[in-house]
Design a protein around this motif. Sequence first.
Motif, short mmCIF file in Angstrom:
data_model
loop_
_atom_site.label_atom_id
_atom_site.label_comp_id
_atom_site.label_asym_id
_atom_site.label_seq_id
_atom_site.Cartn_x
_atom_site.Cartn_y
_atom_site.Cartn_z
N HIS B 371 0.82 -1.20 0.00
CA HIS B 371 0.00 0.00 0.00
C HIS B 371 0.86 1.26 0.00
O HIS B 371 1.85 1.35 0.70
N TRP B 373 -0.34 4.07 1.29
CA TRP B 373 -0.56 4.67 2.62
C TRP B 373 0.38 4.04 3.63
O TRP B 373 0.88 4.70 4.54
N TYR B 374 0.63 2.75 3.46
CA TYR B 374 1.50 2.04 4.38
C TYR B 374 2.93 2.60 4.28
O TYR B 374 3.62 2.77 5.28
N LEU B 426 -3.21 6.85 8.18
CA LEU B 426 -2.00 6.05 8.36
C LEU B 426 -2.17 4.96 9.42
O LEU B 426 -1.21 4.35 9.86
#
Lengths: 418, 462
Positions: B371, B373-374, B426
């Motif tokens: 991801h 976002w990761y 997050l």
Amino acid sequence: MRSSGACRRALALAAAVILLAPSAASAGALLIRARRVYPVSSAPIDGGKVVVRDGRIAEVGVEVSVGPGDSGVRVIDVRGSLIPGLIDCGSTIGIGGRVAEEFREMTPEIRALDGVDLDSPELDRALEEGITAAGVSAGARNVIGGLGAVIRTGPRGQSRRDALLRGDAFLDVSLDEEAAAGNMNLRLARPATYAFRLPNTRMGTVFLVRRALFEVAERLETSSVPGLLGAEGRALLRGALRGSPPMRFHADYRQEVQTALRIAEEYKVPFVLAGAGEAWDAVPELARRKVPVLLRPGTSFREESPERHPHYTARLAALLLEAGVPFAFYSGSGGDVALLRSRVALSLRFGLPAEAALEALTLGAARILGVDGAAGSIEPGKAADLVAIEGEPLDVAAPVTWVMVRGQVASGEPEREL
Amino acid sequence: MRPVKPLAASLSVLVGLALLPSLAAPGLARLEAQAPELVALRVAKAITVSGEEVEDATILIEGGRIAAIGKGIEVPYNAVVFKHPRGVALPGLIACHTTLGLRVPNENVPNVPYISVLDGIDPSHPAVKSSLRDGVTVAHVIPANATRVGGQGAVVRLTGKTVAEMVVKAPSGLKLSLRPPPGETRMQTMAALRKTFADVYVQVRAAAADAAPPALLSGKPAAPPDLEALLEGRPPWQEIAWEKVPLDRIDAQARPMVDLVRGQIPAFVYCPSASDVFKAFELMDSHGLKGTLVLGPDAYKLAAVLAARKDLGPVVLDADLVVWDTDPDTGEERRHVTPRALFDAGLRFALQAASDGREQGPRFSREGELHLWYQAAQLVKLGIPRAEALKAVTFTPARILGLEHRMGSLEAGKDANVVVFSGDPLDARSWVEQVLIEGKEAYRREADRDLELLLREPERAF
């Protein structure tokens, strides 16, 4: 015990010098004060304190008998969380080079520990991410792969004796397709190995497992029928039939999981299920038979491979929790051990509560590996394997600040009291 | 919730399809009229990225663009309203260097400037949907790093049934890779790249000479270009009067290289290791290229060098953000945090979700392939300020793609590319609840049937 004056401190010091031993209860003690302590064995403690003495946890609570002003007491303050050291349940961590002994497919007498390089960088990296103990395994390439151990991941330079938490933690048994992979008939295809190995098929793998169990259960060594196992292997397997060491069945596909349950039923053998990617519909059965499950977080996480795992396997942890099946996590590959906490955190979305995830990474893992007497929680008497995290334990954005093994800081820099 | 599509909308799609061949030329396309004219998005918090966070925010969208954002904005009676009482809105995430949607990410011939991902993107690729589910709204799809001159990329929005509907900008850039293929040395890769540019120079000169025979102008024939000299130094591009070069006489297959040298399309130069950065500089300086460096994991070594080069824009980082190495003498293990080193040197960067242009697959080797976002959360973990970490997946990639006027932050006037998370973007516990692309709903979790199937309870009895 709290001394109030310099005079008493001096007296205590004198007494200590005279006796040549730290007689005061606080001497040599380490006091850790954290915003929140997660003992795991009990509820989280806000503003908790942990006293460490001689590498072991002496006290846990809001009120402890040691104060920051006591002589000989070192103080560490933790701004975030203090958790027990994380435990990976199985990988090839520290085993450089080849992992499986390919020349035979049945190698119960092989010990994964003998292949571990305690100075391997893999251990440092795992330690830095808060993994203080790890199961080492020769993997699922051999039908009976060998004896798995549990080691401490640091500090670097530790002796083998200090590193070893348990030498006979589990016996790897593969029902995985990997056991037969590449074992081709020379006339039909180019083999991946030139070792003489038996299973060519999934059926062959299952046959060999059953044959080995039969040989031991029926004491074939006393008959004239030639056996598959040597004397040592037979002795080990005989113990495994009673659950000591527990057999770890590697099974990922649905049919492999079913086979594991079937074989265990036939021989009335206790076992731990590892992999379990498609154990989706076996959950009630696993709960009924109280089979502990080891999940490999992060693999087949997404749906790009619907033919293999039509569900999010990340959901499985939550289902096992709901059904009351004991579970923990393992990395499989040594290089992935450092990623364990982050990968497990990705299961949180799928209904696994953060507390349950933390328990599976610590006490749950310790129980399944049989090292819960020494590790897995912050309880008096256990080794002071502790991890400070700047934030919530399973926040992917929260870094590990420092890691302590047996009361010694093994990675990172703690903040001392000013 | 979806209003009746007016006739004009259908017509504009038809017009868009008719214009498909023109997409190969540099330019911007906009998917208009499909979105409802007025949309109001109400969230608990809007992280604008460009400015302050807005609590209890209303985002008013008109004609696919953000008309207003703030607290207590009046919602017109005829607006379609989406309410997320606990939602957190973020600008749509931008994957700035990816092979998303390509079944085969690389040509197996080393020099293919003429190919374009427009011919390779599969709008129904499963990764498109799962990226939306992760909050990615726009992707810069570009060939992977296995070919020296890999072909042209395109910026696409992750919605639409055809590539034409998806395209935001094409061509977005040309891929140059300094990674040698197996069996080739890095020296040979660089030599071949130099030769490629020299060949282009020779072609351009020849075309110019054909158009204006020097005999007519100066009375003497032009000396043939000295290829060996060209390979050693910089081709004298400044001597080329581009307005006199008949571009139609240049081999169509080499034409994108000419556009590259003229600065009409940017280069994305992949530097697998830090030492390749100098070669990227040589290429950029010798041929006047504009572009972006796509760095390898060990780029921490060159933080100061990269920062000293003032004409360099933001860079693209590898998905592996932390590198370990062993001191060969002492055996000491050293940990290097590449984004930290670059950030401290004053550089800005965008993140990738997959290392080295690998296609996202079901079995990933590193977490980063999961991801975007990761990856941003990892930046925070590694000590980068949160605001900068969020920029690395929104505003900075928009800047790299030259689209910062249109996307990358929640500001009035920009495209309404908005992702609503169920909580902190997050946090691993948050889901993407809704995605709007240019005001149009591209994803909603409640309507995600695949997700429902993937999360369903077991049915079969054992």
